[in-house]
Write an enzyme that holds these catalytic residues in place. Structure first.
Site, PDB file in Angstrom:
ATOM      1  CD  GLU A 220      -2.534   1.309   2.682  1.00  0.00           C
ATOM      2  OE1 GLU A 220      -2.776   2.416   3.197  1.00  0.00           O
ATOM      3  OE2 GLU A 220      -2.902   0.242   3.193  1.00  0.00           O
TER       4      GLU A 220
ATOM      5  CD  GLU B 221      -2.457   7.277   5.635  1.00  0.00           C
ATOM      6  OE1 GLU B 221      -3.446   6.554   5.837  1.00  0.00           O
ATOM      7  OE2 GLU B 221      -1.297   6.980   5.986  1.00  0.00           O
TER       8      GLU B 221
END
Length: 398
Positions: free
Chosen positions: A29, A34
Protein backbone atom coordinates in the site's frame (compact mmCIF):
# COMPACT_ATOMS: atom_id res chain seq x y z
CA UNK A 1 -8.43 20.06 4.30
CA UNK A 2 -10.91 18.46 6.76
CA UNK A 3 -10.42 19.06 10.46
CA UNK A 4 -11.69 17.48 13.70
CA UNK A 5 -11.30 14.43 15.91
CA UNK A 6 -11.80 11.19 14.01
CA UNK A 7 -11.47 12.74 10.53
CA UNK A 8 -8.87 11.15 8.25
CA UNK A 9 -8.40 12.53 4.69
CA UNK A 10 -5.98 10.61 2.48
CA UNK A 11 -4.60 10.18 -1.03
CA UNK A 12 -3.37 6.62 -1.38
CA UNK A 13 -2.80 3.70 -3.75
CA UNK A 14 -3.60 -0.01 -3.75
CA UNK A 15 -2.66 -2.74 -6.28
CA UNK A 16 -5.04 -3.49 -9.13
CA UNK A 17 -4.49 -7.22 -8.60
CA UNK A 18 -4.33 -7.52 -4.82
CA UNK A 19 -4.19 -11.36 -4.70
CA UNK A 20 -1.08 -11.38 -6.92
CA UNK A 21 1.24 -11.17 -3.90
CA UNK A 22 -1.47 -11.84 -1.33
CA UNK A 23 -3.94 -9.90 0.74
CA UNK A 24 -2.94 -6.79 2.69
CA UNK A 25 -0.25 -6.06 3.78
CA UNK A 26 1.63 -8.51 1.49
CA UNK A 27 0.14 -6.80 -1.55
CA UNK A 28 1.59 -3.41 -0.54
CA UNK A 29 0.00 0.00 0.00
CA UNK A 30 1.34 3.45 -0.90
CA UNK A 31 0.00 6.41 1.09
CA UNK A 32 0.88 9.61 -0.77
CA UNK A 33 -0.68 11.79 1.92
CA UNK A 34 -2.57 11.13 5.14
CA UNK A 35 -3.70 13.74 7.66
CA UNK A 36 -5.33 13.32 11.07
CA UNK A 37 -8.11 15.84 11.59
CA UNK A 38 -6.87 16.74 15.08
CA UNK A 39 -3.29 17.34 13.79
CA UNK A 40 -3.93 19.72 10.91
CA UNK A 41 -0.31 20.92 10.67
CA UNK A 42 1.16 17.45 9.99
CA UNK A 43 1.03 14.99 7.10
CA UNK A 44 2.24 11.41 6.77
CA UNK A 45 3.76 9.59 3.77
CA UNK A 46 3.88 5.80 4.18
CA UNK A 47 4.22 2.43 2.54
CA UNK A 48 2.83 -0.76 4.09
CA UNK A 49 4.21 -4.17 3.16
CA UNK A 50 5.36 -7.57 4.33
CA UNK A 51 4.17 -10.40 6.48
CA UNK A 52 4.59 -9.64 9.30
CA UNK A 53 3.29 -6.16 8.57
CA UNK A 54 5.88 -3.40 8.45
CA UNK A 55 5.85 0.19 7.26
CA UNK A 56 8.20 2.96 6.24
CA UNK A 57 6.80 6.33 7.24
CA UNK A 58 7.85 9.96 7.00
CA UNK A 59 6.17 13.09 8.30
CA UNK A 60 6.17 16.79 7.48
CA UNK A 61 5.01 19.54 9.86
CA UNK A 62 4.17 23.06 8.77
CA UNK A 63 5.70 26.07 10.53
CA UNK A 64 3.99 26.98 13.80
CA UNK A 65 0.58 28.53 13.37
CA UNK A 66 -0.09 27.10 9.90
CA UNK A 67 -2.43 24.24 8.98
CA UNK A 68 -3.04 22.26 5.80
CA UNK A 69 -6.61 23.58 5.85
CA UNK A 70 -5.41 27.14 5.21
CA UNK A 71 -4.38 26.74 1.58
CA UNK A 72 -3.80 24.33 -1.30
CA UNK A 73 -0.60 22.26 -1.26
CA UNK A 74 0.99 19.93 -3.80
CA UNK A 75 1.36 16.38 -2.48
CA UNK A 76 3.45 14.07 -4.64
CA UNK A 77 5.58 10.95 -4.84
CA UNK A 78 8.25 9.81 -7.27
CA UNK A 79 7.89 6.05 -7.61
CA UNK A 80 10.80 4.29 -9.27
CA UNK A 81 11.83 0.62 -9.23
CA UNK A 82 13.33 0.09 -5.80
CA UNK A 83 12.74 3.60 -4.41
CA UNK A 84 9.79 5.86 -3.54
CA UNK A 85 10.20 9.52 -2.59
CA UNK A 86 7.62 11.82 -0.93
CA UNK A 87 7.36 15.59 -1.51
CA UNK A 88 5.25 18.44 -0.19
CA UNK A 89 5.26 21.56 -2.38
CA UNK A 90 8.40 20.21 -4.05
CA UNK A 91 10.25 19.58 -0.75
CA UNK A 92 11.54 16.04 -0.20
CA UNK A 93 10.62 14.73 3.26
CA UNK A 94 10.80 10.92 3.06
CA UNK A 95 12.56 8.19 1.05
CA UNK A 96 11.82 4.44 1.15
CA UNK A 97 14.08 1.94 -0.60
CA UNK A 98 14.03 -1.15 1.64
CA UNK A 99 10.95 -3.35 1.81
CA UNK A 100 9.84 -6.92 1.17
CA UNK A 101 6.87 -9.13 0.52
CA UNK A 102 6.56 -12.62 1.91
CA UNK A 103 3.98 -15.38 1.91
CA UNK A 104 4.13 -18.00 4.69
CA UNK A 105 3.77 -20.75 2.06
CA UNK A 106 6.95 -19.60 0.29
CA UNK A 107 10.58 -20.27 1.14
CA UNK A 108 11.89 -16.70 0.73
CA UNK A 109 10.84 -13.11 0.03
CA UNK A 110 9.46 -12.27 -3.39
CA UNK A 111 12.20 -10.81 -5.58
CA UNK A 112 12.76 -7.10 -4.87
CA UNK A 113 11.16 -4.63 -5.55
CA UNK A 114 7.98 -6.67 -4.95
CA UNK A 115 5.30 -5.81 -4.02
CA UNK A 116 5.85 -2.34 -5.51
CA UNK A 117 6.49 -3.65 -9.03
CA UNK A 118 2.86 -3.91 -10.19
CA UNK A 119 0.07 -1.58 -11.25
CA UNK A 120 -1.65 0.41 -8.49
CA UNK A 121 -4.81 2.52 -8.61
CA UNK A 122 -5.36 5.87 -6.92
CA UNK A 123 -7.87 6.60 -4.11
CA UNK A 124 -8.90 10.00 -2.72
CA UNK A 125 -11.14 9.76 0.32
CA UNK A 126 -12.07 10.95 3.80
CA UNK A 127 -12.33 8.20 6.42
CA UNK A 128 -14.11 8.66 9.72
CA UNK A 129 -13.03 6.93 12.92
CA UNK A 130 -10.67 4.00 13.39
CA UNK A 131 -7.87 3.17 15.77
CA UNK A 132 -5.37 5.69 14.37
CA UNK A 133 -7.35 8.97 14.19
CA UNK A 134 -9.74 7.94 16.97
CA UNK A 135 -13.49 8.32 16.78
CA UNK A 136 -15.54 11.50 16.40
CA UNK A 137 -16.57 13.28 19.59
CA UNK A 138 -18.60 16.35 20.55
CA UNK A 139 -15.93 18.60 18.99
CA UNK A 140 -16.20 17.01 15.53
CA UNK A 141 -18.12 19.03 12.96
CA UNK A 142 -20.02 17.58 9.99
CA UNK A 143 -20.23 17.79 7.03
CA UNK A 144 -16.55 17.64 6.04
CA UNK A 145 -14.96 17.99 2.62
CA UNK A 146 -11.59 17.58 0.94
CA UNK A 147 -11.15 19.90 -2.04
CA UNK A 148 -8.81 18.69 -4.82
CA UNK A 149 -7.76 21.03 -7.63
CA UNK A 150 -6.04 18.49 -9.90
CA UNK A 151 -4.47 15.03 -10.13
CA UNK A 152 -1.59 14.41 -12.53
CA UNK A 153 0.40 11.27 -13.31
CA UNK A 154 3.60 11.19 -15.38
CA UNK A 155 5.75 8.33 -16.63
CA UNK A 156 9.39 8.36 -17.70
CA UNK A 157 10.61 6.66 -20.86
CA UNK A 158 13.05 4.62 -18.74
CA UNK A 159 13.93 4.19 -15.10
CA UNK A 160 17.08 3.41 -13.11
CA UNK A 161 17.51 -0.08 -11.70
CA UNK A 162 18.13 -0.33 -7.95
CA UNK A 163 19.07 -3.35 -5.92
CA UNK A 164 17.79 -3.81 -2.41
CA UNK A 165 20.20 -2.14 0.04
CA UNK A 166 22.54 -4.60 1.69
CA UNK A 167 22.18 -4.75 5.45
CA UNK A 168 25.11 -5.18 7.77
CA UNK A 169 24.69 -8.21 9.97
CA UNK A 170 23.94 -7.07 13.49
CA UNK A 171 26.45 -8.24 16.09
CA UNK A 172 24.93 -9.78 19.23
CA UNK A 173 25.18 -7.79 22.43
CA UNK A 174 27.22 -9.90 24.83
CA UNK A 175 25.99 -10.62 28.37
CA UNK A 176 27.56 -8.88 31.33
CA UNK A 177 30.39 -10.47 33.30
CA UNK A 178 27.96 -12.33 35.56
CA UNK A 179 26.15 -13.80 32.56
CA UNK A 180 23.18 -11.45 32.77
CA UNK A 181 21.82 -10.41 29.37
CA UNK A 182 19.92 -7.52 31.02
CA UNK A 183 21.97 -4.35 31.39
CA UNK A 184 21.23 -2.17 34.43
CA UNK A 185 18.84 -4.73 35.87
CA UNK A 186 19.27 -3.11 39.28
CA UNK A 187 18.38 0.40 38.07
CA UNK A 188 21.62 1.79 39.50
CA UNK A 189 23.45 2.72 36.27
CA UNK A 190 23.35 6.22 34.81
CA UNK A 191 25.49 5.91 31.66
CA UNK A 192 25.45 9.02 29.48
CA UNK A 193 26.56 6.93 26.50
CA UNK A 194 23.53 4.63 26.77
CA UNK A 195 19.97 5.48 25.82
CA UNK A 196 17.49 5.49 28.68
CA UNK A 197 14.12 6.98 29.57
CA UNK A 198 14.43 10.68 28.78
CA UNK A 199 14.74 12.81 31.88
CA UNK A 200 14.74 9.86 34.30
CA UNK A 201 18.10 9.05 35.96
CA UNK A 202 19.27 5.44 36.40
CA UNK A 203 17.19 4.11 33.48
CA UNK A 204 20.11 3.52 31.08
CA UNK A 205 19.41 0.74 28.52
CA UNK A 206 15.67 0.74 29.26
CA UNK A 207 12.80 2.03 27.09
CA UNK A 208 9.41 3.09 28.43
CA UNK A 209 6.35 3.22 26.15
CA UNK A 210 2.61 3.78 26.38
CA UNK A 211 -0.01 2.91 23.77
CA UNK A 212 -3.73 2.27 23.26
CA UNK A 213 -4.87 4.68 25.94
CA UNK A 214 -2.12 3.90 28.42
CA UNK A 215 -0.87 6.80 30.57
CA UNK A 216 1.99 6.37 33.03
CA UNK A 217 5.35 7.70 34.19
CA UNK A 218 8.44 6.04 35.67
CA UNK A 219 10.86 6.98 38.40
CA UNK A 220 13.75 5.19 40.11
CA UNK A 221 13.42 5.31 43.89
CA UNK A 222 16.44 4.06 45.88
CA UNK A 223 17.39 1.63 43.14
CA UNK A 224 13.86 0.36 42.48
CA UNK A 225 11.91 1.13 39.30
CA UNK A 226 8.49 2.61 40.12
CA UNK A 227 5.94 2.55 37.30
CA UNK A 228 3.21 5.03 38.19
CA UNK A 229 0.12 4.14 36.18
CA UNK A 230 -2.67 6.62 35.64
CA UNK A 231 -4.46 4.55 32.98
CA UNK A 232 -3.56 1.01 31.92
CA UNK A 233 -5.11 1.40 28.48
CA UNK A 234 -6.89 -1.27 26.47
CA UNK A 235 -4.00 -3.72 25.80
CA UNK A 236 -1.39 -5.41 27.96
CA UNK A 237 1.32 -3.34 26.22
CA UNK A 238 -0.55 -0.12 27.02
CA UNK A 239 2.16 0.44 29.64
CA UNK A 240 5.48 -1.15 28.71
CA UNK A 241 9.02 -1.20 30.09
CA UNK A 242 11.44 -3.02 27.80
CA UNK A 243 15.07 -3.66 26.97
CA UNK A 244 16.58 -4.58 23.60
CA UNK A 245 18.59 -5.96 21.89
CA UNK A 246 18.73 -9.30 23.70
CA UNK A 247 20.63 -12.20 22.10
CA UNK A 248 18.64 -15.45 22.19
CA UNK A 249 20.09 -18.60 20.58
CA UNK A 250 17.92 -21.31 19.11
CA UNK A 251 17.95 -24.40 21.32
CA UNK A 252 19.44 -22.66 24.37
CA UNK A 253 17.67 -22.55 27.73
CA UNK A 254 17.19 -19.34 29.75
CA UNK A 255 15.95 -18.24 33.16
CA UNK A 256 14.36 -14.85 33.70
CA UNK A 257 14.11 -13.53 37.26
CA UNK A 258 13.20 -10.24 38.97
CA UNK A 259 11.66 -8.75 42.10
CA UNK A 260 8.23 -7.16 41.77
CA UNK A 261 5.29 -5.82 43.77
CA UNK A 262 2.11 -3.88 42.98
CA UNK A 263 0.00 -1.21 44.63
CA UNK A 264 -2.87 -3.72 44.74
CA UNK A 265 -2.96 -7.36 43.55
CA UNK A 266 -2.90 -7.47 39.77
CA UNK A 267 -1.42 -9.32 36.77
CA UNK A 268 1.62 -8.46 34.65
CA UNK A 269 2.69 -9.99 31.33
CA UNK A 270 6.38 -10.80 30.79
CA UNK A 271 7.09 -11.12 27.08
CA UNK A 272 10.48 -12.20 25.78
CA UNK A 273 10.08 -12.09 22.02
CA UNK A 274 10.87 -10.61 18.64
CA UNK A 275 10.34 -7.20 17.09
CA UNK A 276 8.32 -6.37 14.00
CA UNK A 277 10.70 -8.32 11.75
CA UNK A 278 9.68 -11.45 13.68
CA UNK A 279 6.00 -10.59 13.78
CA UNK A 280 6.24 -9.65 17.48
CA UNK A 281 6.55 -13.37 18.24
CA UNK A 282 6.44 -14.32 21.94
CA UNK A 283 9.33 -16.78 22.26
CA UNK A 284 8.97 -17.56 25.97
CA UNK A 285 5.14 -17.81 25.90
CA UNK A 286 4.86 -17.02 29.63
CA UNK A 287 1.22 -16.40 30.58
CA UNK A 288 0.29 -13.34 32.67
CA UNK A 289 1.27 -13.89 36.30
CA UNK A 290 -0.16 -12.63 39.58
CA UNK A 291 1.70 -9.87 41.43
CA UNK A 292 1.09 -9.23 45.13
CA UNK A 293 1.60 -6.15 47.31
CA UNK A 294 4.77 -7.64 48.84
CA UNK A 295 8.09 -7.48 46.99
CA UNK A 296 8.49 -11.03 45.65
CA UNK A 297 11.08 -12.79 43.52
CA UNK A 298 9.71 -14.32 40.32
CA UNK A 299 11.49 -16.87 38.11
CA UNK A 300 10.55 -18.24 34.68
CA UNK A 301 12.47 -20.74 32.52
CA UNK A 302 12.07 -21.37 28.81
CA UNK A 303 13.82 -22.89 25.79
CA UNK A 304 14.34 -20.75 22.71
CA UNK A 305 12.61 -22.85 20.04
CA UNK A 306 12.61 -20.21 17.31
CA UNK A 307 15.54 -19.19 15.10
CA UNK A 308 18.33 -17.27 16.82
CA UNK A 309 17.44 -13.60 17.34
CA UNK A 310 20.17 -11.05 18.08
CA UNK A 311 17.68 -8.24 18.72
CA UNK A 312 14.98 -9.80 20.85
CA UNK A 313 12.99 -7.75 23.36
CA UNK A 314 12.56 -8.29 27.13
CA UNK A 315 9.24 -6.63 28.01
CA UNK A 316 7.24 -5.96 31.14
CA UNK A 317 3.72 -5.31 29.85
CA UNK A 318 1.69 -3.63 32.59
CA UNK A 319 -1.39 -2.40 30.74
CA UNK A 320 -5.06 -3.22 31.40
CA UNK A 321 -4.70 -2.20 35.05
CA UNK A 322 -4.27 1.12 36.86
CA UNK A 323 -2.24 -0.16 39.83
CA UNK A 324 1.41 0.94 40.17
CA UNK A 325 4.24 -1.60 39.83
CA UNK A 326 7.72 -1.70 41.41
CA UNK A 327 10.56 -3.70 39.74
CA UNK A 328 14.12 -4.57 40.76
CA UNK A 329 16.97 -7.09 40.20
CA UNK A 330 16.03 -8.02 36.63
CA UNK A 331 18.07 -10.89 35.18
CA UNK A 332 18.10 -13.12 32.12
CA UNK A 333 20.66 -15.93 32.35
CA UNK A 334 21.46 -18.68 29.85
CA UNK A 335 21.24 -21.90 31.86
CA UNK A 336 22.08 -24.34 29.07
CA UNK A 337 23.81 -23.86 25.72
CA UNK A 338 22.16 -24.85 22.49
CA UNK A 339 23.08 -28.39 21.39
CA UNK A 340 25.73 -28.64 18.67
CA UNK A 341 24.17 -29.88 15.43
CA UNK A 342 25.94 -30.91 12.24
CA UNK A 343 24.30 -28.81 9.48
CA UNK A 344 24.69 -31.70 7.03
CA UNK A 345 22.37 -33.77 9.19
CA UNK A 346 19.54 -31.24 9.22
CA UNK A 347 16.76 -32.31 6.89
CA UNK A 348 15.20 -29.44 4.99
CA UNK A 349 11.47 -29.54 5.79
CA UNK A 350 8.79 -29.19 3.12
CA UNK A 351 6.98 -25.89 2.71
CA UNK A 352 3.61 -25.40 4.37
CA UNK A 353 2.04 -26.51 1.09
CA UNK A 354 3.87 -29.84 1.36
CA UNK A 355 6.17 -28.99 -1.56
CA UNK A 356 9.81 -30.05 -1.11
CA UNK A 357 10.90 -27.78 -3.97
CA UNK A 358 11.79 -24.30 -2.77
CA UNK A 359 11.03 -21.42 -5.17
CA UNK A 360 9.43 -23.68 -7.73
CA UNK A 361 7.70 -20.60 -9.15
CA UNK A 362 10.94 -18.67 -9.81
CA UNK A 363 9.74 -15.47 -8.13
CA UNK A 364 11.82 -15.43 -4.95
CA UNK A 365 15.32 -14.42 -3.90
CA UNK A 366 17.98 -12.59 -5.94
CA UNK A 367 17.13 -12.45 -9.66
CA UNK A 368 14.18 -14.80 -8.98
CA UNK A 369 16.68 -17.66 -8.63
CA UNK A 370 16.64 -18.22 -4.86
CA UNK A 371 17.53 -21.84 -3.91
CA UNK A 372 18.46 -22.72 -7.52
CA UNK A 373 21.91 -23.30 -9.02
CA UNK A 374 22.23 -22.99 -12.79
CA UNK A 375 25.07 -25.15 -14.06
CA UNK A 376 26.29 -25.99 -17.60
CA UNK A 377 29.30 -27.87 -18.87
CA UNK A 378 31.68 -26.81 -21.63
CA UNK A 379 29.59 -28.33 -24.43
CA UNK A 380 26.66 -25.92 -24.30
CA UNK A 381 25.85 -22.24 -24.59
CA UNK A 382 22.96 -21.25 -22.35
CA UNK A 383 21.01 -18.19 -21.45
CA UNK A 384 18.02 -17.95 -19.11
CA UNK A 385 15.01 -15.73 -19.38
CA UNK A 386 12.99 -14.99 -16.25
CA UNK A 387 9.88 -13.03 -17.00
CA UNK A 388 6.40 -13.06 -15.52
CA UNK A 389 7.65 -15.70 -13.08
CA UNK A 390 8.41 -18.23 -15.83
CA UNK A 391 11.77 -19.77 -16.64
CA UNK A 392 13.05 -21.07 -19.94
CA UNK A 393 16.42 -22.18 -21.17
CA UNK A 394 17.65 -21.95 -24.73
CA UNK A 395 20.31 -24.61 -25.26
CA UNK A 396 22.58 -24.60 -28.27
CA UNK A 397 24.96 -27.47 -28.90
CA UNK A 398 28.53 -26.47 -29.74
Amino acid sequence: MPQGQGIWPAIWMMPEDEPFYGTWPKCGEIDIMELLGHETDKIYGTIHFGEPHKESQGTYTLPEGQTFADDFHVYSIEWEPGEIRWYIDGKLYHVANDWYSRDPYLADDYTYPAPFDQNFFLILNISVGGGWPGYPDETTVFPQQMVVDYVRVYQKSKYPHREKPAKEEMKPREPLGDGNYIYNGGFDVDDSAAVGVEGVPYTSYWTFLTASGGAATVNVEEGVMHVQIENGGTTDYGVQLLQAPIHLEKGAKYKASFDMKAENPRQVKLKIGGDGDRGWKDYAAIPPFDVSTEMTNYEFEFTMKDDTDVKARFEFNMGLNNNDVWIDNVKLIKTENAPVIDPSEIARPPLLSGNYIYNGTFDQGPNRMGFWNFVVDGTAKVHTILEAMLMSADLKQE
